[in-house]
Design an enzyme around this catalytic site. Structure first.
Site, PDB file in Angstrom:
ATOM      1  N   CYS A 131       9.115 -22.815  25.863  1.00  0.00           N
ATOM      2  CA  CYS A 131       8.608 -23.597  24.908  1.00  0.00           C
ATOM      3  C   CYS A 131       9.732 -24.610  24.085  1.00  0.00           C
ATOM      4  CB  CYS A 131       7.757 -23.114  23.735  1.00  0.00           C
ATOM      5  SG  CYS A 131       6.349 -22.019  24.657  1.00  0.00           S
ATOM      6  N   HIS A 155       6.427 -27.349  17.635  1.00  0.00           N
ATOM      7  CA  HIS A 155       5.856 -27.112  19.005  1.00  0.00           C
ATOM      8  C   HIS A 155       4.311 -26.588  18.647  1.00  0.00           C
ATOM      9  CE1 HIS A 155       4.980 -24.843  22.483  1.00  0.00           C
ATOM     10  NE2 HIS A 155       5.269 -23.388  21.933  1.00  0.00           N
ATOM     11  N   ASN A 164      -1.494 -24.350  23.901  1.00  0.00           N
ATOM     12  CA  ASN A 164      -0.019 -24.485  23.897  1.00  0.00           C
ATOM     13  C   ASN A 164       0.485 -25.092  25.551  1.00  0.00           C
ATOM     14  OD1 ASN A 164       2.691 -24.028  24.207  1.00  0.00           O
ATOM     15  ND2 ASN A 164       2.629 -21.939  23.484  1.00  0.00           N
TER      16      ASN A 164
HETATM   17  N1  ACO Z   1     -10.533 -12.578  22.535  1.00  0.00           N
HETATM   18  C1  ACO Z   1     -10.992 -11.633  21.828  1.00  0.00           C
HETATM   19  N2  ACO Z   1     -10.365 -10.567  21.311  1.00  0.00           N
HETATM   20  C2  ACO Z   1      -8.985 -10.486  21.674  1.00  0.00           C
HETATM   21  C3  ACO Z   1      -8.549 -11.606  22.282  1.00  0.00           C
HETATM   22  C4  ACO Z   1      -9.188 -12.726  22.892  1.00  0.00           C
HETATM   23  N3  ACO Z   1      -8.834 -13.800  23.540  1.00  0.00           N
HETATM   24  N4  ACO Z   1      -7.053 -11.447  22.762  1.00  0.00           N
HETATM   25  C5  ACO Z   1      -7.030 -10.253  21.837  1.00  0.00           C
HETATM   26  N5  ACO Z   1      -7.911  -9.771  21.380  1.00  0.00           N
HETATM   27  C6  ACO Z   1      -8.083  -8.476  20.643  1.00  0.00           C
HETATM   28  C7  ACO Z   1      -7.104  -7.527  20.687  1.00  0.00           C
HETATM   29  O1  ACO Z   1      -7.461  -6.743  21.868  1.00  0.00           O
HETATM   30  C8  ACO Z   1      -7.357  -6.734  19.633  1.00  0.00           C
HETATM   31  O2  ACO Z   1      -8.439  -5.814  19.635  1.00  0.00           O
HETATM   32  P1  ACO Z   1      -8.323  -4.373  19.129  1.00  0.00           P
HETATM   33  O3  ACO Z   1      -8.089  -4.373  17.602  1.00  0.00           O
HETATM   34  O4  ACO Z   1      -9.600  -3.609  19.496  1.00  0.00           O
HETATM   35  O5  ACO Z   1      -7.090  -3.656  19.856  1.00  0.00           O
HETATM   36  C9  ACO Z   1      -7.677  -7.799  18.461  1.00  0.00           C
HETATM   37  O6  ACO Z   1      -8.341  -8.995  19.219  1.00  0.00           O
HETATM   38  C10 ACO Z   1      -6.692  -8.133  17.575  1.00  0.00           C
HETATM   39  O7  ACO Z   1      -5.615  -8.653  18.447  1.00  0.00           O
HETATM   40  P2  ACO Z   1      -4.142  -8.692  17.817  1.00  0.00           P
HETATM   41  O8  ACO Z   1      -3.102  -8.738  18.650  1.00  0.00           O
HETATM   42  O9  ACO Z   1      -3.859  -8.139  16.558  1.00  0.00           O
HETATM   43  O10 ACO Z   1      -4.610 -10.400  17.275  1.00  0.00           O
HETATM   44  P3  ACO Z   1      -3.523 -11.074  16.345  1.00  0.00           P
HETATM   45  O11 ACO Z   1      -4.182 -11.445  15.049  1.00  0.00           O
HETATM   46  O12 ACO Z   1      -2.219 -10.848  16.490  1.00  0.00           O
HETATM   47  O13 ACO Z   1      -3.505 -12.506  17.054  1.00  0.00           O
HETATM   48  C11 ACO Z   1      -2.407 -13.768  18.862  1.00  0.00           C
HETATM   49  C12 ACO Z   1      -3.431 -12.580  18.557  1.00  0.00           C
HETATM   50  C13 ACO Z   1      -3.164 -15.232  18.716  1.00  0.00           C
HETATM   51  C14 ACO Z   1      -1.730 -13.736  20.287  1.00  0.00           C
HETATM   52  C15 ACO Z   1      -1.307 -13.775  17.988  1.00  0.00           C
HETATM   53  O14 ACO Z   1      -0.554 -12.727  17.918  1.00  0.00           O
HETATM   54  C16 ACO Z   1      -0.272 -14.974  18.126  1.00  0.00           C
HETATM   55  O15 ACO Z   1      -0.514 -16.375  18.017  1.00  0.00           O
HETATM   56  N6  ACO Z   1       0.959 -14.645  18.581  1.00  0.00           N
HETATM   57  C17 ACO Z   1       1.978 -15.884  18.712  1.00  0.00           C
HETATM   58  C18 ACO Z   1       1.786 -15.955  20.128  1.00  0.00           C
HETATM   59  C19 ACO Z   1       2.026 -17.429  20.639  1.00  0.00           C
HETATM   60  O16 ACO Z   1       1.869 -18.332  19.994  1.00  0.00           O
HETATM   61  N7  ACO Z   1       2.784 -17.618  21.780  1.00  0.00           N
HETATM   62  C20 ACO Z   1       2.914 -18.835  22.324  1.00  0.00           C
HETATM   63  C21 ACO Z   1       3.923 -18.692  23.206  1.00  0.00           C
HETATM   64  S1  ACO Z   1       5.627 -18.625  22.099  1.00  0.00           S
HETATM   65  C22 ACO Z   1       5.634 -19.972  21.269  1.00  0.00           C
HETATM   66  O17 ACO Z   1       5.015 -20.930  21.960  1.00  0.00           O
HETATM   67  C23 ACO Z   1       5.992 -19.840  20.104  1.00  0.00           C
END
Ligand code: ACO
Length: 323
Positions: A113, A250, A280
């Site tokens: 990214c 980004h 993304n």
């Molecule tokens: N739909 C519904 N529920 C979901 C989904 C989904 N698509 N994905 C995960 N869940 C559930 C999980 O299983 C979890 O359930 P549980 O509590 O029963 O175990 C719950 O939702 C919460 O999951 P978390 O991982 O705690 O959610 P979080 O608030 O951390 O959000 C996310 C997840 C959106 C991935 C976040 O961590 C994030 O944005 N991270 C950054 C990742 C990113 O942007 N990467 C891109 C590449 S790197 C870059 O470009 C910078």
């Protein structure tokens, strides 16, 4: 002093649009969850016969037409991508052939990214050193091909697209009033590999593999590292966040962008957001955002624009440019 000045910018998004609700028909997710956790409403997905080089070519061709340059004058084509058409040769050489840019040197650059920021820094150094005068900096991805469509924690976050910025050498005074790239700052930390990676490749599994991510950890590093590399850019140029006209981060997650802007004290009115429209798109996200804000006449000639990104590796970087 030689400066790399933007003389053209364009983007391309595949025709097929997939909404959150459509994803929810085949996956245990919901429009509400995706929107509230990421700010994403929809993503564009490339057709099965559409390659990364096709997306890159379409954005490059549009930028070339808009800028009025001749393809024969292009010296350098750098494609930032983690989803090349094939293992080799470089996607950039396919783009070169499609454009007919027979006088150019073409190669790919891989920093996930952060790829566009790395590519802009690389091209800027080639231009500043007088090796080349006219270059295409392209970010192009078909991330849909490396997503595990059964993994709801990753597949909802990404989309396909491409963006091109054309940089041309111009002589400036060597101060902040010059048009062009004013600074770039890059970082990597290979110890953070396991937070965001693809579990395959030619020399490991022999298969393409799928994207794997520790979402919460990536989130934490993203805000911390994108803030620090942005502060590095501000300090190096002896300016404050108030001096920036447009902040073009980004587009990974709206919550990451909000958190970074808050930490830096940048007003949200100055932040270009496109994550809602195409998720993304990795290396394509910054040129697509630049294109969006240029097309709707927010970014104008003379504006001070700050870009920043973080990606797998981990890699991160920032760039300050006067449009
Ligand atoms: N739909 C519904 N529920 C979901 C989904 C989904 N698509 N994905 C995960 N869940 C559930 C999980 O299983 C979890 O359930 P549980 O509590 O029963 O175990 C719950 O939702 C919460 O999951 P978390 O991982 O705690 O959610 P979080 O608030 O951390 O959000 C996310 C997840 C959106 C991935 C976040 O961590 C994030 O944005 N991270 C950054 C990742 C990113 O942007 N990467 C891109 C590449 S790197 C870059 O470009 C910078």
């Amino acid at each position: 002093m030689r400066r790399s000045v933007v003389i053209g910018c364009a983007g391309y998004l595949p025709e097929n649009i997939v909404s959150n609700s459509e994803l929810a028909k085949q996956l245990d997710t919901s429009d509400e969850w995706i929107q509230s956790r990421s700010g994403i409403l929809k993503r564009h997905i490339a057709a099965s016969n559409e390659l990364t080089s096709d997306l890159a070519y379409k954005s490059a061709d549009a930028a070339i037409i808009a800028s009025g340059i001749s393809v024969l004058d292009i010296d350098l084509i750098v494609v930032a991508t983690s989803t090349p058409d094939v293992t080799f040769p470089a996607t950039a050489t396919a783009v070169q052939a499609k454009l007919g840019a027979k006088n150019a040197v073409a190669f790919d650059l891989q920093a996930v990214c952060s790829g566009f920021v790395y590519a802009m820094a690389t091209v800027d150094n080639f231009i500043k050193s007088s090796q080349y005068d006219l270059a295409l900096v392209i970010g192009a991805e078909t991330f849909s091909r490396i997503l595990d469509w059964d993994d709801r924690s990753t597949c909802v976050l990404f989309g396909d697209g491409a963006g091109t910025v054309i940089l041309q050498a111009e002589i400036g005074n060597g101060d902040l009033n010059d048009r062009g790239v004013l600074s770039t700052h890059l970082h990597s930390d290979g110890r953070l590999h396991d937070l965001l990676y693809v579990d395959g490749g030619p020399s490991s599994t022999g298969e393409v593999g799928y994207l794997r991510m520790e979402g919460k950890e990536v989130f934490r590093h993203a805000i911390e590292k994108m803030s620090s590399v942005t502060i590095e850019a501000l300090k190096a140029n002896n300016i404050s966040a108030d001096d920036i006209d447009w902040f073009v981060p980004h587009q990974a997650n709206k919550r990451i962008i909000d958190g970074t802007a808050r930490k830096l004290g940048i007003a949200m009115e100055k932040v270009v957001l496109t994550i809602d429209k195409h998720a993304n798109t990795s290396a394509a996200s910054i040129p697509l955002a630049l294109w969006t804000a240029m097309s709707d006449e927010r970014i104008k000639t003379g504006d001070l624009v700050l870009i920043e990104a973080l990606g797998g590796g981990m890699t991160w970087g920032s760039g300050l440019l006067r449009w």
